[in-house]
Write a protein that holds these residues in place. Structure first.
Motif, PDB file in Angstrom:
ATOM      1  N   LEU A  25      -2.766 -11.917 -11.775  1.00  0.00           N
ATOM      2  CA  LEU A  25      -2.547 -10.674 -12.173  1.00  0.00           C
ATOM      3  C   LEU A  25      -1.495 -10.254 -11.246  1.00  0.00           C
ATOM      4  CD1 LEU A  25      -5.985  -8.922 -12.313  1.00  0.00           C
ATOM      5  CD2 LEU A  25      -4.467  -9.364 -14.191  1.00  0.00           C
ATOM      6  N   PRO A  26      -0.165 -10.784 -11.751  1.00  0.00           N
ATOM      7  CA  PRO A  26       1.231 -10.478 -10.733  1.00  0.00           C
ATOM      8  C   PRO A  26       1.473  -9.074 -10.771  1.00  0.00           C
ATOM      9  CG  PRO A  26       1.749 -11.405 -12.662  1.00  0.00           C
ATOM     10  CD  PRO A  26       0.063 -11.489 -12.693  1.00  0.00           C
ATOM     11  N   GLN A  27       1.048  -8.129 -11.837  1.00  0.00           N
ATOM     12  CA  GLN A  27       1.558  -6.592 -11.651  1.00  0.00           C
ATOM     13  C   GLN A  27       0.385  -5.801 -11.041  1.00  0.00           C
ATOM     14  OE1 GLN A  27       4.308  -6.011 -12.789  1.00  0.00           O
ATOM     15  NE2 GLN A  27       4.589  -8.318 -13.399  1.00  0.00           N
ATOM     16  N   ALA A  28      -0.639  -6.234 -10.659  1.00  0.00           N
ATOM     17  CA  ALA A  28      -1.695  -5.495 -10.164  1.00  0.00           C
ATOM     18  C   ALA A  28      -1.440  -5.286  -8.800  1.00  0.00           C
ATOM     19  CB  ALA A  28      -3.158  -6.060 -10.364  1.00  0.00           C
ATOM     20  N   LYS A  29      -1.682  -4.005  -8.233  1.00  0.00           N
ATOM     21  CA  LYS A  29      -1.666  -3.775  -6.736  1.00  0.00           C
ATOM     22  C   LYS A  29      -3.035  -4.106  -5.925  1.00  0.00           C
ATOM     23  CE  LYS A  29       2.645  -2.042  -6.939  1.00  0.00           C
ATOM     24  NZ  LYS A  29       4.049  -2.940  -6.178  1.00  0.00           N
ATOM     25  N   ILE A  30      -2.880  -4.712  -4.708  1.00  0.00           N
ATOM     26  CA  ILE A  30      -3.704  -4.774  -4.228  1.00  0.00           C
ATOM     27  C   ILE A  30      -3.888  -4.003  -2.760  1.00  0.00           C
ATOM     28  CG2 ILE A  30      -4.773  -6.674  -2.655  1.00  0.00           C
ATOM     29  CD1 ILE A  30      -3.801  -8.772  -4.761  1.00  0.00           C
ATOM     30  N   ILE A  31      -5.138  -3.277  -2.607  1.00  0.00           N
ATOM     31  CA  ILE A  31      -5.399  -2.732  -1.187  1.00  0.00           C
ATOM     32  C   ILE A  31      -6.498  -3.057  -0.447  1.00  0.00           C
ATOM     33  CG2 ILE A  31      -6.540  -0.887  -2.643  1.00  0.00           C
ATOM     34  CD1 ILE A  31      -5.764   1.257  -0.590  1.00  0.00           C
ATOM     35  N   TYR A  81      -1.999  -9.319   9.107  1.00  0.00           N
ATOM     36  CA  TYR A  81      -2.161  -9.347   7.703  1.00  0.00           C
ATOM     37  C   TYR A  81      -0.954  -9.242   6.921  1.00  0.00           C
ATOM     38  CZ  TYR A  81      -6.816  -7.785   9.026  1.00  0.00           C
ATOM     39  OH  TYR A  81      -8.018  -7.458   9.453  1.00  0.00           O
ATOM     40  N   ASP A  82      -0.036  -9.606   7.662  1.00  0.00           N
ATOM     41  CA  ASP A  82       1.284  -9.907   7.162  1.00  0.00           C
ATOM     42  C   ASP A  82       1.575 -10.999   5.934  1.00  0.00           C
ATOM     43  OD1 ASP A  82       2.333  -7.908   8.660  1.00  0.00           O
ATOM     44  OD2 ASP A  82       3.639  -8.991   9.973  1.00  0.00           O
ATOM     45  N   ASP A  83       0.598 -12.096   6.143  1.00  0.00           N
ATOM     46  CA  ASP A  83       0.625 -13.069   5.293  1.00  0.00           C
ATOM     47  C   ASP A  83      -0.508 -12.984   4.350  1.00  0.00           C
ATOM     48  OD1 ASP A  83      -1.529 -13.711   7.047  1.00  0.00           O
ATOM     49  OD2 ASP A  83      -1.335 -15.814   7.026  1.00  0.00           O
ATOM     50  N   PHE A  84      -1.205 -11.852   4.090  1.00  0.00           N
ATOM     51  CA  PHE A  84      -2.119 -11.544   2.960  1.00  0.00           C
ATOM     52  C   PHE A  84      -1.416 -10.908   1.937  1.00  0.00           C
ATOM     53  CE2 PHE A  84      -5.055 -12.043   6.300  1.00  0.00           C
ATOM     54  CZ  PHE A  84      -6.302 -12.013   5.985  1.00  0.00           C
ATOM     55  N   GLU A  85      -2.099 -11.411   0.902  1.00  0.00           N
ATOM     56  CA  GLU A  85      -1.477 -10.846  -0.640  1.00  0.00           C
ATOM     57  C   GLU A  85      -2.097  -9.444  -0.741  1.00  0.00           C
ATOM     58  OE1 GLU A  85       0.861 -11.749  -2.358  1.00  0.00           O
ATOM     59  OE2 GLU A  85       1.119 -13.712  -1.781  1.00  0.00           O
ATOM     60  N   ARG A 120       4.090  -1.926   2.484  1.00  0.00           N
ATOM     61  CA  ARG A 120       5.478  -2.906   2.628  1.00  0.00           C
ATOM     62  C   ARG A 120       6.653  -2.082   2.102  1.00  0.00           C
ATOM     63  NH1 ARG A 120       3.519  -8.122   3.937  1.00  0.00           N
ATOM     64  NH2 ARG A 120       1.347  -8.487   3.235  1.00  0.00           N
ATOM     65  N   PRO A 121       7.446  -1.949   2.786  1.00  0.00           N
ATOM     66  CA  PRO A 121       8.805  -1.277   2.303  1.00  0.00           C
ATOM     67  C   PRO A 121       9.521  -1.924   1.273  1.00  0.00           C
ATOM     68  CG  PRO A 121       8.702  -1.024   4.682  1.00  0.00           C
ATOM     69  CD  PRO A 121       7.724  -2.033   4.266  1.00  0.00           C
ATOM     70  N   GLN A 122       9.350  -3.592   1.383  1.00  0.00           N
ATOM     71  CA  GLN A 122       9.829  -4.486   0.432  1.00  0.00           C
ATOM     72  C   GLN A 122       8.699  -5.238   0.353  1.00  0.00           C
ATOM     73  OE1 GLN A 122      12.079  -4.200   3.308  1.00  0.00           O
ATOM     74  NE2 GLN A 122      12.973  -2.325   2.049  1.00  0.00           N
ATOM     75  N   PRO A 123       8.527  -6.013  -0.670  1.00  0.00           N
ATOM     76  CA  PRO A 123       7.534  -6.930  -1.099  1.00  0.00           C
ATOM     77  C   PRO A 123       7.331  -8.068   0.012  1.00  0.00           C
ATOM     78  CG  PRO A 123       8.400  -6.705  -3.100  1.00  0.00           C
ATOM     79  CD  PRO A 123       9.353  -6.041  -2.020  1.00  0.00           C
ATOM     80  N   SER A 124       8.551  -8.597   0.798  1.00  0.00           N
ATOM     81  CA  SER A 124       8.558  -9.609   1.741  1.00  0.00           C
ATOM     82  C   SER A 124       8.310  -9.132   2.949  1.00  0.00           C
ATOM     83  CB  SER A 124       9.514 -10.503   1.405  1.00  0.00           C
ATOM     84  OG  SER A 124      10.813  -9.900   1.708  1.00  0.00           O
ATOM     85  N   ALA A 125       8.528  -8.030   3.319  1.00  0.00           N
ATOM     86  CA  ALA A 125       8.388  -7.389   4.606  1.00  0.00           C
ATOM     87  C   ALA A 125       7.085  -7.019   5.190  1.00  0.00           C
ATOM     88  CB  ALA A 125       8.921  -6.031   4.645  1.00  0.00           C
ATOM     89  N   GLY A 126       6.886  -6.875   6.358  1.00  0.00           N
ATOM     90  CA  GLY A 126       5.796  -6.442   7.131  1.00  0.00           C
ATOM     91  C   GLY A 126       5.361  -5.027   6.855  1.00  0.00           C
ATOM     92  N   PHE A 127       3.934  -4.789   7.547  1.00  0.00           N
ATOM     93  CA  PHE A 127       3.597  -3.352   7.030  1.00  0.00           C
ATOM     94  C   PHE A 127       4.458  -2.223   7.735  1.00  0.00           C
ATOM     95  CE2 PHE A 127       0.427  -5.965   5.138  1.00  0.00           C
ATOM     96  CZ  PHE A 127      -0.054  -5.488   3.777  1.00  0.00           C
ATOM     97  N   THR A 128       4.485  -1.166   7.263  1.00  0.00           N
ATOM     98  CA  THR A 128       4.686   0.111   7.882  1.00  0.00           C
ATOM     99  C   THR A 128       3.808   1.046   8.066  1.00  0.00           C
ATOM    100  OG1 THR A 128       7.168  -0.228   7.238  1.00  0.00           O
ATOM    101  CG2 THR A 128       6.207   2.228   7.895  1.00  0.00           C
ATOM    102  N   LEU A 129       3.433   1.474   8.948  1.00  0.00           N
ATOM    103  CA  LEU A 129       2.194   2.234   9.190  1.00  0.00           C
ATOM    104  C   LEU A 129       2.430   3.833   9.127  1.00  0.00           C
ATOM    105  CD1 LEU A 129       1.224  -0.227  10.832  1.00  0.00           C
ATOM    106  CD2 LEU A 129      -0.481   1.285  11.629  1.00  0.00           C
ATOM    107  N   ASN A 130       1.711   4.589   8.289  1.00  0.00           N
ATOM    108  CA  ASN A 130       2.000   6.087   8.027  1.00  0.00           C
ATOM    109  C   ASN A 130       1.151   6.748   9.499  1.00  0.00           C
ATOM    110  OD1 ASN A 130       3.875   6.046   6.048  1.00  0.00           O
ATOM    111  ND2 ASN A 130       2.027   6.363   4.545  1.00  0.00           N
TER     112      ASN A 130
END
Length: 220
Positions: free
Chosen positions: A99-105, A121-125, A160-170
């Protein structure tokens, strides 16, 4: 007009348990914002304990993936605890392929802000992570995905600001001053009757909520 679909998934910490958190998320999202209720359907998928390495784990994991795919969601959410984090990591990897189009949270007690900053969790999908109390953050994410809120304004969220980036925290989300303001998933019929009719049903809870002491040494 057909509604958009979100599927929330829980894997219980014991054989006949449920994740109450999923129903809190659904009831808050649908009952506190009419726009979310008009645009989104939220399914809940409760699974029994899956122990990695057990004989039936691979089969139960595959069945869980099949059930998620069958619902064809745009957003898949996982309620993450220490007993299911590794199983969810594997499920998310499979979902990204099928399901490549589905967003995962992912959210829950295991998704702590310190872990996110450390890159755990940077290597988690996963596209989004929720840290802290999740009800309002999940609702606001649905509003963002509907075009009603900027991603930077969803407090309590990491993205993720970009798909391959780490996470930015709000910014972190302030705690609810009182839990009485949260709509009850029981009184509003969000918890389905079939689940409540199970004999010897248990609910998995891991929480600081409702304690007024706020001791600095306490985790849960």
């Amino acid at each position: 007009m057909s509604k958009r679909k979100a599927t929330l998934v829980g894997i219980a910490g014991s054989f006949n348990a449920m994740s109450l958190s999923l129903y809190n998320l659904k009831s808050y999202a649908l009952l506190t914002d009419s726009g979310v209720a008009e645009q989104w359907d939220i399914d809940i998928l409760q699974r029994k304990l899956i122990t990695p390495g057990s004989q039936v784990a691979e089969q139960m994991t595959a069945q869980t993936v099949d059930l998620i795919v069958k619902s064809q969601p745009e957003l898949v959410g996982f309620s993450v605890y220490m007993w299911n984090v590794n199983v969810f990591k594997g499920i998310a990897q499979t979902l990204r392929r099928v399901l490549p189009q589905a967003k995962i949270i992912m959210g829950g007690p295991e998704i702590a802000s310190d872990y996110i900053r450390e890159g755990k969790y940077d290597d988690f999908e996963a596209d989004f992570l929720v840290y802290g109390e999740g009800e309002a953050t999940f609702r606001d994410l649905l509003l963002h995905l509907s075009g009603g809120m900027a991603i930077q304004d969803v407090v309590g969220l990491a993205y993720r600001p970009q798909p391959s980036a780490g996470f930015t925290l709000n910014m972190p989300r302030p705690l609810f001053k009182s839990l009485q303001g949260l709509p009850s998933p029981y009184l509003n019929g969000v918890v389905d009757d079939e689940l409540l009719a199970r004999p010897k049903l248990e609910a998995n809870l891991e929480t600081q909520r409702g304690c007024t002491l706020k001791c600095t040494y306490c985790i849960y």
